[in-house]
Scaffold this motif. Structure first.
Motif, short mmCIF file in Angstrom:
data_model
loop_
_atom_site.label_atom_id
_atom_site.label_comp_id
_atom_site.label_asym_id
_atom_site.label_seq_id
_atom_site.Cartn_x
_atom_site.Cartn_y
_atom_site.Cartn_z
N ASP A 31 -45.08 71.58 -17.59
CA ASP A 31 -44.05 71.98 -16.59
C ASP A 31 -43.66 71.20 -15.43
O ASP A 31 -42.55 71.60 -14.85
CB ASP A 31 -44.81 73.11 -15.69
CG ASP A 31 -44.82 74.52 -16.91
OD1 ASP A 31 -44.07 74.73 -17.90
OD2 ASP A 31 -45.86 75.08 -16.85
N PRO B 111 -48.14 75.38 -11.52
CA PRO B 111 -47.61 76.53 -12.46
C PRO B 111 -48.71 77.45 -12.86
O PRO B 111 -48.47 78.79 -12.93
CB PRO B 111 -47.09 75.53 -13.40
CG PRO B 111 -46.74 74.42 -12.82
CD PRO B 111 -47.98 74.05 -12.05
N GLU C 176 -39.84 77.61 -15.91
CA GLU C 176 -40.79 76.56 -15.10
C GLU C 176 -42.26 76.94 -15.18
O GLU C 176 -42.86 75.76 -15.01
CB GLU C 176 -40.27 76.83 -13.68
CG GLU C 176 -40.60 78.27 -13.23
CD GLU C 176 -39.22 79.23 -13.34
OE1 GLU C 176 -39.26 80.22 -12.66
OE2 GLU C 176 -38.51 78.86 -14.13
N TYR D 23 -44.81 76.35 -20.32
CA TYR D 23 -45.90 75.39 -20.84
C TYR D 23 -47.22 75.85 -20.65
O TYR D 23 -48.09 76.18 -21.32
CB TYR D 23 -45.81 73.94 -20.42
CG TYR D 23 -46.08 72.85 -21.53
CD1 TYR D 23 -47.20 73.24 -22.11
CD2 TYR D 23 -45.34 71.69 -21.72
CE1 TYR D 23 -47.98 72.15 -22.74
CE2 TYR D 23 -45.95 70.90 -22.54
CZ TYR D 23 -47.15 70.79 -23.16
OH TYR D 23 -47.73 69.85 -23.95
#
Length: 445
Positions: free
Chosen positions: A90, A242, A376, A379
């Motif tokens: 990400d 993330p 964003e 992943y």
């Protein structure tokens, strides 16, 4: 985030050409096939030779559980790999992360091929074996999410089910190649030669395969959606990690992914790994017969997965997965009773049904997992759901089944357990569909 290609912050993701879409899909397929070849040869070695090589002093049951335990360690490492490589994917991109996972897996697998056994270095042997299995698990934990995303994010929306299934095909292809290598070795070497040194050959072959995979993977372009998202990112605190954003804002989608993939991987690994151990050690069937059954099942799985994945683009991916949950549930009820008959033809049918019954779920599930999260954090989110589901399914299913068979619950206890796991996949699919419909109904700010 960073990327080698920049677009204006308000620019839409540039569309990939049809040739690029196909090239990325093939590259993802090649890379994941190699990764899963590496992962599966460990599973085969664990149920065939590792008990004698690394746990020689244990009783048959304890040795089997210990060998399966080292197999399960790889699954336990997969969620960690999903977090680590999901963060990298990400932040720095899908392509560079996928190169890292492929190299990590190849090195760990080749080292297992030269690892001394218990007779040579004592207790250090199983310890090193577990450590290398952990590296394998970390690599696979990062591989799946990146391979799926780079395929899905290159594909047009109305073909994401089909192209998202290409990395998924790495599992049956890895299963085919790993079983085929072991089958050839079993046919050309004596039992003594195979258990002494022949089992190491499949691990050493990985080094050459990884070189091929790297050549193919380095030629693909970065995901257009990621490039556009990277250019638009404002380095907000939530995006520095993330996984924090996923845990805070997208945990229902993660839970759905866990349920879906737990059901899929439970039946998949029961047919691919447990069936070989049970068929050879308990039923007394030849290794070559059981490996051949898994090989045929995996061959059938490839066209079925492609067909159902393409169909899901027309009738709806959640609807297709739900249909697959029903078909897999029916297989779950009869899988162990059929296997326990020890009749070769019936055992063969059970293994084939165990692998192919989930085909309607397996292919489309990649696109569903990807589309559940914003670009964003995609992943990280997709990887965590898949990997935790795989721990609950693939890692624990062979061990739980072995314990249930040794208890009063017996064969039908395993059937109840397998059916319950598939029901989780159906529930996850229904809830995921409602979450996606609710998100689509919310007007953009």
């Amino acid at each position: 985030m960073s990327s080698s290609t920049e677009y204006p912050p308000d620019a839409p993701a540039p569309a990939a050409t049809p040739a690029e879409v196909r090239r990325v899909a093939v590259a993802s397929l090649v890379g994941t096939s190699i990764e899963w070849y590496d992962f599966f040869i460990y599973g085969l070695a664990a149920v065939i030779v590792f008990r004698g090589q690394f746990f020689p002093g244990a009783s048959p049951l304890a040795g089997t559980l210990a060998a399966l335990g080292t197999f399960a360690v790889g699954f336990l490492a997969r969620p960690i790999g999903g977090v680590v490589f999901g963060h990298l994917g990400d932040r720095i991109g899908r392509k560079r992360t996928l190169v890292t996972t492929l190299v990590s897996m190849g090195v760990a697998t080749a080292l297992i091929g030269v690892l001394p056994n218990f007779a040579q270095i004592g207790v250090a042997a199983p310890i090193l074996l577990v450590l290398l299995r952990v590296v394998q698990g970390l690599a696979v934990g990062g591989e799946w999410g990146g391979a799926v995303l780079i395929s899905v994010e290159h594909a047009p929306e109305n073909r994401r089910g089909l192209y998202g299934s290409f990395p998924q095909l790495g599992v049956p292809i890895g299963l085919i190649t790993s079983n085929l290598v072991f089958l050839v070795l079993a046919a050309t070497l004596s039992d003594e030669q195979f258990t002494s040194w022949g089992w190491r050959i499949p691990f050493l072959v990985s080094a050459a395969l990884v070189a091929v995979g790297l050549y193919v993977r380095l030629k693909v372009t970065e995901s257009p959606e990621f490039v556009a998202a990277a250019a638009a990112a404002k380095a907000a605190p939530s995006m520095r990690l993330p996984i924090i954003t996923v845990a805070r804002d997208h945990w229902p989608q993660v839970l759905c992914g866990i349920g879906i993939f737990a059901g899929i991987t439970t039946m998949g690994y029961m047919a691919a790994t447990f069936a070989i151990q049970y068929g050879t050690a308990t039923l007394g069937l030849p290794n070559t017969f059981m490996i051949s059954a898994v090989l045929v099942a995996a061959l059938l799985e490839i066209p079925l997965s492609l067909y159902f994945s393409s169909l899901s683009d027309r009738i709806g991916r959640h609807r297709m997965i739900l249909f697959g949950a029903v078909s897999t549930g029916l297989v779950a009820i009869v899988f162990l009773p059929l296997l326990a008959t020890a009749v070769p033809v019936v055992v063969f049918i059970a293994v084939v049904l165990g692998r192919t019954g989930a085909a309607p779920m397996y292919g489309p599930s990649a696109a569903v997992a990807a589309e559940a999260f914003p670009v964003e954090v995609r992943y990280s989110g997709a990887s965590i759901g898949y990997q935790l589901g795989s721990v609950l399914g693939g890692a624990l299913a062979p061990i739980i089944a072995t314990l249930l068979l040794a208890s009063a619950a017996g064969v039908w206890g395993v059937s109840v357990y397998l059916t319950f796991m598939v029901v989780l996949a159906g529930i996850g699919t229904v809830v995921a569909g409602r979450l996606q419909a609710r998100t689509a109904a919310v007007p953009a700010a």
